[in-house]
Write a protein that holds these residues in place. Structure first.
Motif, short mmCIF file in Angstrom:
data_model
loop_
_atom_site.label_atom_id
_atom_site.label_comp_id
_atom_site.label_asym_id
_atom_site.label_seq_id
_atom_site.Cartn_x
_atom_site.Cartn_y
_atom_site.Cartn_z
N MET A 1 -2.46 -11.71 12.61
CA MET A 1 -2.64 -11.26 11.19
C MET A 1 -2.70 -9.95 11.01
O MET A 1 -3.72 -9.34 11.55
N SER A 2 -2.32 -9.52 10.04
CA SER A 2 -2.47 -8.02 9.61
C SER A 2 -3.94 -7.77 8.98
O SER A 2 -4.48 -8.92 7.92
N PHE A 3 -4.75 -7.01 8.85
CA PHE A 3 -5.70 -6.54 8.08
C PHE A 3 -5.33 -5.08 7.49
O PHE A 3 -5.20 -4.04 8.26
N ILE A 4 -5.38 -5.06 6.17
CA ILE A 4 -4.96 -3.73 5.44
C ILE A 4 -5.86 -3.38 4.62
O ILE A 4 -6.36 -4.06 3.62
N VAL A 5 -6.35 -2.13 4.83
CA VAL A 5 -7.06 -1.23 3.97
C VAL A 5 -6.27 -0.37 3.21
O VAL A 5 -5.53 0.66 3.90
N ALA A 6 -5.93 -0.59 1.82
CA ALA A 6 -5.44 0.45 1.03
C ALA A 6 -6.49 1.67 0.40
O ALA A 6 -7.29 1.32 -0.24
N ILE A 7 -6.06 2.84 0.74
CA ILE A 7 -6.78 3.96 0.07
C ILE A 7 -5.78 4.77 -0.90
O ILE A 7 -4.80 5.47 -0.15
N ASP A 8 -5.86 4.73 -1.98
CA ASP A 8 -5.07 5.45 -3.01
C ASP A 8 -5.75 6.48 -3.88
O ASP A 8 -7.11 6.38 -3.68
N MET A 110 10.97 4.45 2.51
CA MET A 110 9.45 4.46 2.84
C MET A 110 8.72 3.32 3.04
O MET A 110 8.12 2.97 4.04
N VAL A 111 8.92 2.73 1.82
CA VAL A 111 7.92 1.48 1.68
C VAL A 111 8.33 0.12 2.80
O VAL A 111 7.26 -0.26 3.59
N ASN A 112 9.70 0.14 3.10
CA ASN A 112 9.91 -0.84 4.17
C ASN A 112 9.39 -0.37 5.38
O ASN A 112 8.85 -1.24 6.28
N LEU A 113 9.30 0.90 5.70
CA LEU A 113 8.99 1.52 6.89
C LEU A 113 7.54 1.21 7.18
O LEU A 113 7.04 0.74 7.96
N GLN A 114 6.74 1.73 5.94
CA GLN A 114 5.31 1.26 5.82
C GLN A 114 4.91 -0.03 6.24
O GLN A 114 4.01 -0.42 6.91
N ARG A 115 5.54 -1.24 5.50
CA ARG A 115 5.30 -2.49 5.85
C ARG A 115 5.37 -2.94 7.12
O ARG A 115 4.61 -3.56 8.07
N LYS A 116 6.47 -2.22 7.78
CA LYS A 116 7.02 -2.62 9.25
C LYS A 116 5.92 -2.20 10.07
O LYS A 116 5.52 -2.76 11.05
N VAL A 123 -4.77 -1.78 9.88
CA VAL A 123 -4.38 -0.72 9.29
C VAL A 123 -5.24 0.05 8.28
O VAL A 123 -5.60 -0.98 7.60
N ILE A 124 -5.56 1.26 8.28
CA ILE A 124 -6.13 1.92 6.97
C ILE A 124 -4.92 2.70 6.41
O ILE A 124 -4.66 3.59 7.17
N MET A 125 -4.38 2.53 5.27
CA MET A 125 -3.31 3.27 4.87
C MET A 125 -3.53 4.06 3.66
O MET A 125 -3.83 3.25 2.49
N GLU A 126 -3.24 5.36 3.74
CA GLU A 126 -3.69 6.10 2.43
C GLU A 126 -2.28 6.52 1.64
O GLU A 126 -1.28 6.84 2.54
N GLY A 127 -2.41 6.69 0.53
CA GLY A 127 -1.08 7.16 -0.46
C GLY A 127 -1.31 7.02 -1.92
O GLY A 127 -2.70 7.46 -2.18
N ARG A 128 -0.40 6.81 -2.51
CA ARG A 128 -0.49 6.58 -4.07
C ARG A 128 -0.36 5.19 -4.44
O ARG A 128 -0.75 4.79 -5.39
N ASP A 129 0.41 4.55 -3.69
CA ASP A 129 0.93 3.27 -4.45
C ASP A 129 0.82 2.10 -3.38
O ASP A 129 1.31 1.05 -3.28
N ILE A 130 -0.40 2.30 -2.47
CA ILE A 130 -0.51 1.23 -1.54
C ILE A 130 -1.00 -0.04 -1.87
O ILE A 130 -0.46 -1.01 -1.70
N GLY A 131 -2.12 -0.08 -2.84
CA GLY A 131 -2.78 -0.93 -3.47
C GLY A 131 -1.94 -1.79 -4.52
O GLY A 131 -2.02 -2.92 -4.73
N THR A 132 -0.89 -0.91 -5.14
CA THR A 132 -0.30 -1.60 -6.42
C THR A 132 1.02 -2.05 -5.79
O THR A 132 1.66 -2.81 -6.25
N ASN A 133 1.67 -1.33 -4.80
CA ASN A 133 3.16 -1.56 -4.43
C ASN A 133 3.54 -2.01 -3.23
O ASN A 133 3.96 -3.02 -2.89
N VAL A 134 2.82 -1.37 -2.19
CA VAL A 134 3.26 -1.47 -0.83
C VAL A 134 2.56 -2.88 -0.28
O VAL A 134 3.26 -3.54 0.14
N PHE A 135 1.18 -2.71 -0.61
CA PHE A 135 0.36 -4.09 -0.18
C PHE A 135 -0.30 -4.37 -1.24
O PHE A 135 -1.76 -4.26 -1.60
#
Ligand code: DC
Length: 222
Positions: A1-8, A110-116, A123-135
């Protein structure tokens, strides 16, 4: 199972530095999505493709290979097999990346690649739309912010350290321009997710922000 921390959050809030430090301390995989958009931008510049030539951009997206390697705690980026860690931070890329990141085909790819990249990982994923759109269902969502002037000051200091002779006024103009572009985009505009925790870093040091972010993550893990 994934564990995702979104930093925007917007540019200059210390997202990159904080994400790296937190990843190291908690053993999470660090994914810098801004660097991915920078790689696409660099490929477009290198190939001399105009931003309205969608066929050529799709061709680039179909072939692009973006890899990262962790070396002594530093993330190195490889575009189509060649190291581009420094090349993706040049002024030319800074000027174009926001526009490139607003091309719908680029975002979808890019979003497809980030989800993959995050599948089955912590993971800890930083960006602009990680919490709103990617995850939108990320386990932890944090939105880092700081005043415009403070963010420009931080960027200016980085530029000076690199030996650049750009002025503070130019950096400020660039930060304001990118904010406007990022926030007013019709494609995934930068905004805080409703369930994200806001951390205002204007008056905080890097270790203080790091501790705050770690305590928010640990609270969720309890
Ligand atoms: O975080 P950064 O400055 O390296 O990001 C570069 C650009 O990419 C920035 O203009 C915003 C854009 N970006 C985006 O649109 N979505 C993301 N998830 C990350 C970055």
């Amino acid at each position: 199972m994934s564990f995702i921390v979104a930093i925007d959050g917007p540019a200059g809030t210390g997202k990159g530095t904080i994400t790296k430090l937190v990843a190291e301390e908690l053993g999470l995989i660090n994914i810098d999505t801004g660097a991915m958009y920078r790689c696409v931008t660099l490929d477009i510049i290198n190939k001399g493709v105009s931003l309205d030539n969608l066929d050529a951009i799709n061709e680039i997206l179909n072939r692009i290979k973006i890899d990262t390697k962790n070396s002594d705690g530093n993330l190195k980026f490889f575009l189509n097999g060649i190291e581009v860690t420094n090349d993706i931070r040049t002024q030319r890329v800074n000027e174009l990346v926001s526009q490139v990141s607003h091309i719908p085909e680029v975002r979808t790819n890019m979003v497809n690649l980030q989800r993959k990249m995050a599948e089955g990982k912590k993971v800890i994923m930083e960006g602009r739309d990680i919490g709103t759109n990617v995850f939108p269902n990320a386990n932890v969502k944090i939105y880092l912010d700081a005043s415009t002037e403070e963010r420009a000051k931080r960027r200016y200091k980085q530029e000076q350290e690199k030996g650049s002779n750009i002025t503070y006024e130019e950096v400020l103009k660039n930060v304001v321009f990118r904010d406007q572009n990022d926030k007013n985009s019709s494609v995934a505009p930068l905004k805080q997710a409703e369930d994200a925790i806001l951390v205002d870093t204007t008056t905080l040091t890097i270790p203080e922000v790091k501790e705050k972010v770690i305590s928010i993550i640990k609270e969720v893990l309890k």
